[in-house]
Design a protein around this motif. Sequence first.
Motif, PDB file in Angstrom:
ATOM      1  N   LYS A  83       0.815  -1.209   0.000  1.00 54.43           N
ATOM      2  CA  LYS A  83       0.000   0.000   0.000  1.00 54.43           C
ATOM      3  C   LYS A  83       0.851   1.263   0.000  1.00 54.43           C
ATOM      4  O   LYS A  83       0.464   2.291  -0.547  1.00 54.43           O
ATOM      5  CB  LYS A  83      -0.910   0.027   1.237  1.00 54.43           C
ATOM      6  N   PHE A  84       1.992   1.181   0.650  1.00 54.91           N
ATOM      7  CA  PHE A  84       2.864   2.336   0.797  1.00 54.91           C
ATOM      8  C   PHE A  84       4.308   1.904   0.544  1.00 54.91           C
ATOM      9  O   PHE A  84       4.624   0.712   0.554  1.00 54.91           O
ATOM     10  CB  PHE A  84       2.765   2.918   2.217  1.00 54.91           C
ATOM     11  N   THR A 134       0.572  -1.719  -8.686  1.00 55.31           N
ATOM     12  CA  THR A 134       1.097  -0.977  -7.546  1.00 55.31           C
ATOM     13  C   THR A 134       0.582   0.453  -7.552  1.00 55.31           C
ATOM     14  O   THR A 134       0.208   1.004  -6.510  1.00 55.31           O
ATOM     15  CB  THR A 134       2.635  -0.981  -7.563  1.00 55.31           C
ATOM     16  N   ARG A 138      -1.705   1.982  -4.529  1.00 51.61           N
ATOM     17  CA  ARG A 138      -1.210   3.123  -3.753  1.00 51.61           C
ATOM     18  C   ARG A 138      -2.132   4.329  -3.860  1.00 51.61           C
ATOM     19  O   ARG A 138      -2.293   5.085  -2.905  1.00 51.61           O
ATOM     20  CB  ARG A 138       0.219   3.475  -4.167  1.00 51.61           C
TER      21      ARG A 138
END
Length: 270
Positions: A83-84, A134, A138
């Motif tokens: 996520k990060f 990704t 994100r």
Amino acid sequence: MTNENSQPPMAWRYCGNQIKLWRTRAQVSREALADEAGYAAEYVKSMEQGRRKPTVHLLRIADEICAAHGMLTAAEEYLQPDKFASYSEDYMRYEADAIALHFYQARLVPGLLQTEAYARTLISGHWPPLDDETIERRVVSRLERQVLLEKPTRSFSFVISEQVLHCPLGDNQMHKEQLARLLKVGEQRNVAVQVLLDNAMVNPALLGPFVLLETAEHEQLAYVEFHLGGMIYAEPERFSVMRQRYTKLLQQALSPRESAQFIAKTMENL
């Protein structure tokens, strides 16, 4: 791909090996699996060996044609993109539970205030490039963080450099929508948005952006990001330095009311 001197993540190796085992059991050739998935056979080989991250798409195709009945797709969650950025994970955990957050940003709109278009443009411009999965994860994760602003018992303050208002990432319409969001969020009683004018160039934060936060246990922390990582400072003396700098920034910045007027005027001139 991973660095030459490091092992690929265990999840990559395990999921790749499971795909190979199920494919072999079902007597499906690598070439047949690759054709069905729309990949080159060598690419599938790399994923089976764990040298490349197996895609969720390949996992689903393999599950279907190898009659795994969900045994392969059950591993999807282990292949989801982060996520990060990995270095910010500790900060994100603190942010989620913080009762007070204070941001200074010199070049960009803070993540909690970004529109989807702004966030997507920024994340898509990451270099080296990120894959589509990704980028999407994100962007979604950044927008999900913004629910924190809806919790009225938590306080937020943002000091944003004037140049952020004058340097759009996209076209004028996207920039207007971003400025409109700054105005809308700034109207909330638990949020203060303040603009630091460029004529205050000699300010205590020229070395870069940072975040101050207070946890539910009243622990005070400072977070600073740089090119290849991020650092959380918990030592009272270091936090004190950053707190003093933020206090000075608040003194130099326009008031929330003046800032709203300044942002609105900037929108009119676009």
